[in-house]
Design a protein around this motif. Structure first.
Motif, mmCIF file in Angstrom:
data_model
loop_
_atom_site.group_PDB
_atom_site.id
_atom_site.type_symbol
_atom_site.label_atom_id
_atom_site.label_comp_id
_atom_site.label_asym_id
_atom_site.label_seq_id
_atom_site.Cartn_x
_atom_site.Cartn_y
_atom_site.Cartn_z
ATOM 1 N N PHE A 84 0.875 -1.159 0.033
ATOM 2 C CA PHE A 84 0.043 0.023 -0.018
ATOM 3 C C PHE A 84 0.868 1.191 -0.014
ATOM 4 N N PRO A 85 0.369 2.134 -0.779
ATOM 5 C CA PRO A 85 1.388 3.577 -0.690
ATOM 6 C C PRO A 85 1.102 4.158 0.548
ATOM 7 N N GLU A 86 2.349 5.091 0.869
ATOM 8 C CA GLU A 86 2.342 5.695 2.141
ATOM 9 C C GLU A 86 1.239 6.420 2.522
ATOM 10 N N LYS A 104 6.832 -1.526 -0.687
ATOM 11 C CA LYS A 104 7.612 -2.611 -1.363
ATOM 12 C C LYS A 104 8.361 -2.138 -2.578
ATOM 13 N N GLU A 105 7.944 -0.958 -3.176
ATOM 14 C CA GLU A 105 8.644 -0.523 -4.346
ATOM 15 C C GLU A 105 10.034 0.200 -4.098
ATOM 16 N N CYS A 106 10.342 0.376 -2.432
ATOM 17 C CA CYS A 106 11.485 0.985 -2.419
ATOM 18 C C CYS A 106 12.792 0.455 -2.631
ATOM 19 N N ASP A 107 13.743 1.256 -2.615
ATOM 20 C CA ASP A 107 15.026 0.702 -3.027
ATOM 21 C C ASP A 107 15.648 -0.384 -1.867
ATOM 22 N N THR A 113 18.749 0.452 5.695
ATOM 23 C CA THR A 113 18.843 1.613 6.434
ATOM 24 C C THR A 113 17.806 1.868 7.518
ATOM 25 N N ALA A 114 16.739 1.369 7.245
ATOM 26 C CA ALA A 114 15.364 1.416 8.119
ATOM 27 C C ALA A 114 15.629 0.566 9.313
ATOM 28 N N ILE A 115 16.127 -0.735 9.053
ATOM 29 C CA ILE A 115 16.398 -1.705 10.192
ATOM 30 C C ILE A 115 17.373 -1.125 11.064
ATOM 31 N N ILE A 125 11.697 7.619 8.808
ATOM 32 C CA ILE A 125 10.655 8.389 8.238
ATOM 33 C C ILE A 125 11.205 8.826 6.882
ATOM 34 N N THR A 126 10.525 8.095 5.658
ATOM 35 C CA THR A 126 10.922 8.638 4.417
ATOM 36 C C THR A 126 10.396 10.131 3.814
#
Length: 210
Positions: A84-86, A104-107, A113-115, A125-126
């Motif tokens: 789902f989009p942000e 899920k479309e992220c790099d 980095t998030a982990i 936060i993106t």
């Protein structure tokens, strides 16, 4: 070493993510789950430092699973990795205790980095989510009706939108039928809708269910 738990109902996604994370020297996947119940079992075992979780699961939504996990382990970082989009879920889930939200479309490198970020006790936060959060701080003018709901009301709203009966919701959430009916009334009033069909249409139109 950061111990990772992966929660996704698609085995191929879990396998791919596990393979990718295994290439990182400071990360180790120590558990997998395919639904909300298994996710809670995984958390109970205490072998996980960060949980990566999808929102779409067969037995309960990721929203419900997040609430159950945070009730048991409030300090466990939960990173949402969703199709789902942000704009549809990010701000709501961050307010409900998620440590970060990624589409899920992220790099793939963003996941690493998030982990690392959430493991340090910080929110991930993106830029897209930061913009959404800034909008909510700016006032209520641009708020969607579902963003006015409390955590419990939002959970009940999603279940009603998916066609669950009040009785089933009461059993699943360990609430009385009267309490769920009260939540349903509040949801209808806040969202200015008249029926469960209206809730379903709203949820589909806004991409909150598939």
């Amino acid at each position: 070493m950061i111990r990772i738990g992966i929660v996704d109902d698609h085995a191929i996604v879990r396998t791919g993510l596990k393979q990718f994370l295994s290439d990182q020297v400071d990360l180790r996947v120590t558990g997998e789950a395919g639904n909300g119940k298994e996710a809670l079992d995984l958390v109970r075992q205490g072998e996980v430092d960060v949980l990566i979780m999808d929102l779409s699961m067969p037995d309960q939504s990721g929203v419900d699973a997040l609430a159950a996990i945070k009730a048991r382990e409030p300090d466990l970082p939960v990173l949402i990795l969703s199709g789902f989009p942000e704009a549809h879920y990010a701000t709501t889930l961050l307010k409900q205790g998620a440590s970060g939200y990624l589409n899920k479309e992220c790099d793939p490198e963003d996941i690493i980095t998030a982990i690392q970020t959430v493991h340090r006790g910080r929110k991930y936060i993106t830029p897209a989510v930061a913009e959404l959060l800034a909008d909510t701080l700016g006032g209520d003018a641009n708020k969607q009706p579902h963003e006015e709901l409390s955590d419990r009301e939002f959970q009940v709203f999603l279940r009603l939108a998916k066609g669950e009966t009040v009785g089933n919701i009461a059993d699943s959430m360990s609430l009385s039928v009267k309490t769920v009916s009260t939540y349903r009334t509040r949801v209808m009033e806040k969202m200015k809708l008249a029926s469960n069909s209206d809730l379903t249409y709203y949820a589909l139109k806004n991409g909150l269910i598939q």
